[in-house]
Design a protein around this motif. Sequence first.
Motif, PDB file in Angstrom:
ATOM      1  N   PRO A   5      -7.692  -4.088   3.678  1.00  0.00           N
ATOM      2  CA  PRO A   5      -6.961  -2.892   4.103  1.00  0.00           C
ATOM      3  C   PRO A   5      -5.677  -3.247   4.844  1.00  0.00           C
ATOM      4  CG  PRO A   5      -8.896  -3.234   5.481  1.00  0.00           C
ATOM      5  CD  PRO A   5      -8.994  -4.216   4.353  1.00  0.00           C
ATOM      6  N   ILE A   6      -4.714  -2.343   4.754  1.00  0.00           N
ATOM      7  CA  ILE A   6      -3.390  -2.540   5.342  1.00  0.00           C
ATOM      8  C   ILE A   6      -3.196  -1.521   6.459  1.00  0.00           C
ATOM      9  CG2 ILE A   6      -0.909  -2.509   4.831  1.00  0.00           C
ATOM     10  CD1 ILE A   6      -1.727  -3.032   1.854  1.00  0.00           C
ATOM     11  N   PRO A   7      -2.629  -1.917   7.595  1.00  0.00           N
ATOM     12  CA  PRO A   7      -2.369  -0.955   8.670  1.00  0.00           C
ATOM     13  C   PRO A   7      -1.498   0.196   8.181  1.00  0.00           C
ATOM     14  CG  PRO A   7      -2.099  -3.193   9.468  1.00  0.00           C
ATOM     15  CD  PRO A   7      -2.257  -3.298   7.982  1.00  0.00           C
ATOM     16  N   LEU A 302     -12.017   4.344  -0.463  1.00  0.00           N
ATOM     17  CA  LEU A 302     -11.272   4.254   0.789  1.00  0.00           C
ATOM     18  C   LEU A 302     -10.234   3.143   0.738  1.00  0.00           C
ATOM     19  CD1 LEU A 302     -14.085   4.739   3.468  1.00  0.00           C
ATOM     20  CD2 LEU A 302     -12.256   6.355   2.915  1.00  0.00           C
ATOM     21  N   LEU A 303     -10.616   1.989   0.203  1.00  0.00           N
ATOM     22  CA  LEU A 303      -9.679   0.870   0.119  1.00  0.00           C
ATOM     23  C   LEU A 303      -8.543   1.195  -0.850  1.00  0.00           C
ATOM     24  CD1 LEU A 303      -8.999  -1.953   1.070  1.00  0.00           C
ATOM     25  CD2 LEU A 303     -10.452  -2.874  -0.757  1.00  0.00           C
ATOM     26  N   GLU A 304      -8.883   1.832  -1.948  1.00  0.00           N
ATOM     27  CA  GLU A 304      -7.855   2.252  -2.906  1.00  0.00           C
ATOM     28  C   GLU A 304      -6.882   3.239  -2.255  1.00  0.00           C
ATOM     29  OE1 GLU A 304      -7.885   3.447  -7.579  1.00  0.00           O
ATOM     30  OE2 GLU A 304      -9.242   4.575  -6.279  1.00  0.00           O
ATOM     31  N   GLU A 305      -7.428   4.192  -1.482  1.00  0.00           N
ATOM     32  CA  GLU A 305      -6.585   5.173  -0.802  1.00  0.00           C
ATOM     33  C   GLU A 305      -5.728   4.506   0.263  1.00  0.00           C
ATOM     34  OE1 GLU A 305      -4.878   8.853   0.133  1.00  0.00           O
ATOM     35  OE2 GLU A 305      -6.014   8.161  -1.613  1.00  0.00           O
ATOM     36  N   ASN A 306      -6.308   3.534   0.953  1.00  0.00           N
ATOM     37  CA  ASN A 306      -5.540   2.781   1.944  1.00  0.00           C
ATOM     38  C   ASN A 306      -4.343   2.098   1.293  1.00  0.00           C
ATOM     39  OD1 ASN A 306      -5.258  -0.311   2.897  1.00  0.00           O
ATOM     40  ND2 ASN A 306      -5.449   0.987   4.715  1.00  0.00           N
ATOM     41  N   HIS A 307      -4.578   1.429   0.176  1.00  0.00           N
ATOM     42  CA  HIS A 307      -3.490   0.729  -0.517  1.00  0.00           C
ATOM     43  C   HIS A 307      -2.439   1.717  -1.017  1.00  0.00           C
ATOM     44  CE1 HIS A 307      -6.218  -3.001  -1.434  1.00  0.00           C
ATOM     45  NE2 HIS A 307      -5.874  -2.894  -0.173  1.00  0.00           N
ATOM     46  N   HIS A 308      -2.892   2.866  -1.505  1.00  0.00           N
ATOM     47  CA  HIS A 308      -1.968   3.882  -2.009  1.00  0.00           C
ATOM     48  C   HIS A 308      -1.072   4.399  -0.880  1.00  0.00           C
ATOM     49  CE1 HIS A 308      -0.472   7.390  -4.193  1.00  0.00           C
ATOM     50  NE2 HIS A 308      -0.865   8.136  -3.174  1.00  0.00           N
ATOM     51  N   ARG A 309      -1.660   4.687   0.252  1.00  0.00           N
ATOM     52  CA  ARG A 309      -0.874   5.219   1.373  1.00  0.00           C
ATOM     53  C   ARG A 309       0.064   4.147   1.938  1.00  0.00           C
ATOM     54  NH1 ARG A 309      -4.808   9.265   4.895  1.00  0.00           N
ATOM     55  NH2 ARG A 309      -5.823  10.263   3.103  1.00  0.00           N
ATOM     56  N   ALA A 310      -0.417   2.919   2.021  1.00  0.00           N
ATOM     57  CA  ALA A 310       0.420   1.842   2.531  1.00  0.00           C
ATOM     58  C   ALA A 310       1.637   1.632   1.637  1.00  0.00           C
ATOM     59  CB  ALA A 310      -0.390   0.553   2.642  1.00  0.00           C
TER      60      ALA A 310
END
Length: 337
Positions: A5-7, A302-310
């Motif tokens: 995950p990315i901040p 969740l991880l996919e969404e994290n990457h998308h938002r980042a």
Amino acid sequence: VGGKPIPLRQNVGICHIGCYVMGTGFVVTGSEAETWISQDPKNANVLFPYLSGHDVNQRPDCTAVRWVIDFGSLSESEATCYRAPFLRVESRVKPERQRNKRKQYRERWWQFGEAQRTMRAAVQDLDEVLVIALVSKTVMPVRVPTGQVLNHKLGVLATSSFATQAILSSSIHQLWAIKWSSTQGEGVNYSPTDVFVTFPQPQWSEGLDGAGRLLDETRRKVMQERGLGLTDLYNLINDAAISSATDQDVARLRAIHVDVDEAVVAAYGWPDISLNHGFHTYRQMKRWTVTPATRVEILDRLLEENHHRAAAEKADSNGSAKSRQANQVAEGQGTLL
């Protein structure tokens, strides 16, 4: 979904660490604080309840047992106006601080080691905040009043939103926390940086707000009526040997957590996910939660969404930078013409 995950910028500045007092001499009993205030009412300006992770985990009302002397940003001469508290700190904290390698700690020995002024500024206009014990079995946010000193063993969220309380009380957030935090047996070492800042929260909804309110009110009532702390209560909820048919409080809270999870999944827009709650073990922790297959699916999304938002935040940042550069060029050309 691979990677880590990315901040996320959208989560920065919300979850803070409590105050690092740095000196046991700052801490006093409630009776000492009462005596000093009765002797000189102005001492109330520098004496506050001192809430710890242990208080949040173990006390039915999640209130502080101890008090603490907090001179804030007062100068040494200003602090001396509070005679009894100052003498306590001078006699018990100063000698310890004088041996510290860090100059700031030695020279400003009457102040907290880390007063967390950014956190205090973030919560100053709130009557209540959410806190999470940074070491716990529950990984549950609790609503507490401001106007007290929050210990460095607490994650402090600068919000009083019931929707946020529902999100962070859900199996969805709990699974994320367990996945990306270090663990020890059944305990989780919650990391605001690794867990909260990277967690892609869903959009607010009335369903989330209602679920958060119901959980908070019901859990608070059960804890106080039965004299149970947060840890002891969730030990019952997560105990497969305790039937919902034999303990109505446990049954009610299990059902509310199902409602919380359903509200969170709905807020993400994931109608195809079947939660199928039951007793399942994940990284040595047995809990009333979603099935293993659902857990894998949720963590992937969740991880996919994290990457998308980042990625979106990065693109927006790059676009803003280019726009600023273009404006600077345009302004320069205007001057030349």
